[in-house]
Design an enzyme around this catalytic site. Structure first.
Site, PDB file in Angstrom:
ATOM      1  N   LYS A  13     -42.558 -32.534 -28.220  1.00  0.00           N
ATOM      2  CA  LYS A  13     -42.111 -33.050 -29.531  1.00  0.00           C
ATOM      3  C   LYS A  13     -42.937 -32.444 -30.661  1.00  0.00           C
ATOM      4  O   LYS A  13     -42.395 -32.033 -31.676  1.00  0.00           O
ATOM      5  CB  LYS A  13     -42.243 -34.581 -29.593  1.00  0.00           C
ATOM      6  CG  LYS A  13     -41.455 -35.327 -28.533  1.00  0.00           C
ATOM      7  CD  LYS A  13     -41.524 -36.842 -28.739  1.00  0.00           C
ATOM      8  CE  LYS A  13     -42.915 -37.438 -28.636  1.00  0.00           C
ATOM      9  NZ  LYS A  13     -43.516 -37.349 -27.287  1.00  0.00           N
ATOM     10  N   ARG A  88     -41.215 -46.030 -30.843  1.00  0.00           N
ATOM     11  CA  ARG A  88     -41.648 -45.981 -29.442  1.00  0.00           C
ATOM     12  C   ARG A  88     -41.203 -47.211 -28.676  1.00  0.00           C
ATOM     13  O   ARG A  88     -41.455 -47.310 -27.480  1.00  0.00           O
ATOM     14  CB  ARG A  88     -43.161 -45.911 -29.414  1.00  0.00           C
ATOM     15  CG  ARG A  88     -43.685 -44.458 -29.432  1.00  0.00           C
ATOM     16  CD  ARG A  88     -44.574 -44.237 -28.397  1.00  0.00           C
ATOM     17  NE  ARG A  88     -45.538 -43.338 -28.003  1.00  0.00           N
ATOM     18  CZ  ARG A  88     -46.099 -42.297 -28.550  1.00  0.00           C
ATOM     19  NH1 ARG A  88     -45.783 -41.885 -29.728  1.00  0.00           N
ATOM     20  NH2 ARG A  88     -47.003 -41.624 -27.926  1.00  0.00           N
ATOM     21  N   ARG A 127     -53.136 -28.848 -22.522  1.00  0.00           N
ATOM     22  CA  ARG A 127     -53.031 -28.963 -23.986  1.00  0.00           C
ATOM     23  C   ARG A 127     -54.407 -28.970 -24.659  1.00  0.00           C
ATOM     24  O   ARG A 127     -55.301 -29.692 -24.263  1.00  0.00           O
ATOM     25  CB  ARG A 127     -52.286 -30.259 -24.312  1.00  0.00           C
ATOM     26  CG  ARG A 127     -52.122 -30.541 -25.768  1.00  0.00           C
ATOM     27  CD  ARG A 127     -50.943 -31.412 -26.010  1.00  0.00           C
ATOM     28  NE  ARG A 127     -51.128 -32.784 -25.563  1.00  0.00           N
ATOM     29  CZ  ARG A 127     -50.166 -33.710 -25.656  1.00  0.00           C
ATOM     30  NH1 ARG A 127     -48.979 -33.392 -26.124  1.00  0.00           N
ATOM     31  NH2 ARG A 127     -50.393 -34.926 -25.249  1.00  0.00           N
ATOM     32  N   ARG A 164     -57.726 -33.561 -26.216  1.00  0.00           N
ATOM     33  CA  ARG A 164     -57.625 -34.932 -26.723  1.00  0.00           C
ATOM     34  C   ARG A 164     -58.205 -35.906 -25.707  1.00  0.00           C
ATOM     35  O   ARG A 164     -57.932 -35.778 -24.514  1.00  0.00           O
ATOM     36  CB  ARG A 164     -56.150 -35.287 -26.950  1.00  0.00           C
ATOM     37  CG  ARG A 164     -55.639 -34.931 -28.315  1.00  0.00           C
ATOM     38  CD  ARG A 164     -54.149 -35.102 -28.426  1.00  0.00           C
ATOM     39  NE  ARG A 164     -53.629 -36.378 -27.943  1.00  0.00           N
ATOM     40  CZ  ARG A 164     -52.351 -36.743 -28.021  1.00  0.00           C
ATOM     41  NH1 ARG A 164     -51.459 -35.921 -28.548  1.00  0.00           N
ATOM     42  NH2 ARG A 164     -51.945 -37.903 -27.567  1.00  0.00           N
ATOM     43  N   ARG A 175     -49.846 -43.747 -20.176  1.00  0.00           N
ATOM     44  CA  ARG A 175     -48.914 -43.374 -21.256  1.00  0.00           C
ATOM     45  C   ARG A 175     -47.516 -43.110 -20.706  1.00  0.00           C
ATOM     46  O   ARG A 175     -46.515 -43.451 -21.335  1.00  0.00           O
ATOM     47  CB  ARG A 175     -49.450 -42.155 -22.020  1.00  0.00           C
ATOM     48  CG  ARG A 175     -50.641 -42.541 -22.922  1.00  0.00           C
ATOM     49  CD  ARG A 175     -51.478 -41.353 -23.334  1.00  0.00           C
ATOM     50  NE  ARG A 175     -50.758 -40.389 -24.126  1.00  0.00           N
ATOM     51  CZ  ARG A 175     -51.076 -39.095 -24.186  1.00  0.00           C
ATOM     52  NH1 ARG A 175     -52.112 -38.622 -23.513  1.00  0.00           N
ATOM     53  NH2 ARG A 175     -50.363 -38.285 -24.927  1.00  0.00           N
TER      54      ARG A 175
HETATM   55  P1  AMP Z   1     -48.976 -39.259 -29.446  1.00  0.00           P
HETATM   56  O1  AMP Z   1     -49.805 -38.283 -30.219  1.00  0.00           O
HETATM   57  O2  AMP Z   1     -47.608 -39.437 -30.020  1.00  0.00           O
HETATM   58  O3  AMP Z   1     -48.959 -38.952 -27.971  1.00  0.00           O
HETATM   59  O4  AMP Z   1     -49.687 -40.681 -29.604  1.00  0.00           O
HETATM   60  C1  AMP Z   1     -51.007 -40.906 -29.150  1.00  0.00           C
HETATM   61  C2  AMP Z   1     -51.271 -42.409 -29.050  1.00  0.00           C
HETATM   62  O5  AMP Z   1     -51.129 -43.016 -30.344  1.00  0.00           O
HETATM   63  C3  AMP Z   1     -50.286 -43.181 -28.166  1.00  0.00           C
HETATM   64  O6  AMP Z   1     -50.653 -43.141 -26.783  1.00  0.00           O
HETATM   65  C4  AMP Z   1     -50.386 -44.594 -28.753  1.00  0.00           C
HETATM   66  O7  AMP Z   1     -51.584 -45.236 -28.346  1.00  0.00           O
HETATM   67  C5  AMP Z   1     -50.511 -44.290 -30.245  1.00  0.00           C
HETATM   68  N1  AMP Z   1     -49.182 -44.207 -30.902  1.00  0.00           N
HETATM   69  C6  AMP Z   1     -48.576 -43.105 -31.439  1.00  0.00           C
HETATM   70  N2  AMP Z   1     -47.382 -43.402 -31.964  1.00  0.00           N
HETATM   71  C7  AMP Z   1     -47.214 -44.730 -31.765  1.00  0.00           C
HETATM   72  C8  AMP Z   1     -46.164 -45.658 -32.077  1.00  0.00           C
HETATM   73  N3  AMP Z   1     -45.026 -45.257 -32.689  1.00  0.00           N
HETATM   74  N4  AMP Z   1     -46.334 -46.954 -31.726  1.00  0.00           N
HETATM   75  C9  AMP Z   1     -47.462 -47.383 -31.108  1.00  0.00           C
HETATM   76  N5  AMP Z   1     -48.480 -46.578 -30.771  1.00  0.00           N
HETATM   77  C10 AMP Z   1     -48.366 -45.258 -31.100  1.00  0.00           C
END
Ligand code: AMP
Length: 219
Positions: A13, A88, A127, A164, A175
């Site tokens: 994404k 999400r 990554r 990360r 996740r």
């Molecule tokens: P991402 O970079 O999208 O993989 O997000 C990393 C982490 O941020 C996720 O594992 C969640 O803990 C938090 N996070 C990101 N987007 C959301 C969302 N829309 N709702 C809740 N938690 C989020």
């Protein structure tokens, strides 16, 4: 163009959003990036979000929705946006619909990016992010030498790559579990609204971009 990119962690994404930003000149709105920036700054919001992020759980809806409301009323999103990592869960999707109705900017499309589970884990393991410019590279597709020889646009030096903290094996498993339980139901939610497009998101980044552009053609 107002779109949502939907997909599991590691489905590409972020990478495809960055390409759409270049192609279409509309901003990427990534709740993960916004949350990581808040954590790095040590804001109250960042402190509240950090524990859930480290554990691979979702951050509280109210925190995320507050950030989205603020971001989608910035002037640069008036001409469109790419939502990456939001919504999400069904509560966030409902709140997004209500917000977009309120500002008269309904979604044009939701693209579901399909990637096999084994491939997701492999991609996440490879990554890396540049700590200066934020560019995301993958050691699977860009071998380390190549990744390190590319110059960072911010420093003019080679990228300083880090992994990360939530890309470790245990957090990734959580996740992916959270994705299955809470995010996957959004596929049916958007299908019912007639907004869903699904693309195969495995293989070459370029080929995935072409499939994505084909899905968005005519919007
Ligand atoms: P991402 O970079 O999208 O993989 O997000 C990393 C982490 O941020 C996720 O594992 C969640 O803990 C938090 N996070 C990101 N987007 C959301 C969302 N829309 N709702 C809740 N938690 C989020």
């Amino acid at each position: 163009m107002r779109i949502v990119l939907l997909g599991a962690p590691g489905s590409g994404k972020g990478t495809q959003s960055q390409r759409l930003v270049e192609q279409h000149g509309i901003p990427q709105v990534s709740t993960g990036d916004l949350l990581r920036a808040a954590v790095a700054k040590g804001t109250p919001l960042g402190l509240a979000a950090k524990e859930a992020m480290t554990a691979g759980r979702l951050v509280d809806d109210q925190i995320v929705l507050g950030m989205i409301r603020e971001r989608l009323t910035d002037s640069d999103t008036a001409g469109g946006f790419i939502l990456d990592g939001f919504p999400r869960n069904l509560a966030q999707a409902g709140a997004l619909d209500a917000l977009l109705r309120q500002i008269g900017q309904p979604l044009d499309a939701v693209v579901q990016m399909n990637v096999d589970y084994g491939e997701l884990s492999r991609r996440i393991a490879g990554r890396r992010t540049c700590s200066d410019c934020g560019k995301v590279l993958n050691l699977l597709t860009a071998p380390r030498q190549l990744a390190e020889s590319e110059l960072c646009p911010k420093t003019g030096q080679p990228h300083r790559l880090f992994q990360r903290p939530d890309d470790n094996e245990a957090t990734v498993a959580e996740r992916l579990r959270v994705y299955e339980a809470q995010t996957r139901p959004l596929i049916d939610y958007y299908r019912a609204q007639g907004l869903l497009h699904t693309i195969e998101a495995e293989g070459d980044v370029e080929a995935v971009s072409e499939r994505l552009e084909a899905a968005l053609r005519g919007l």
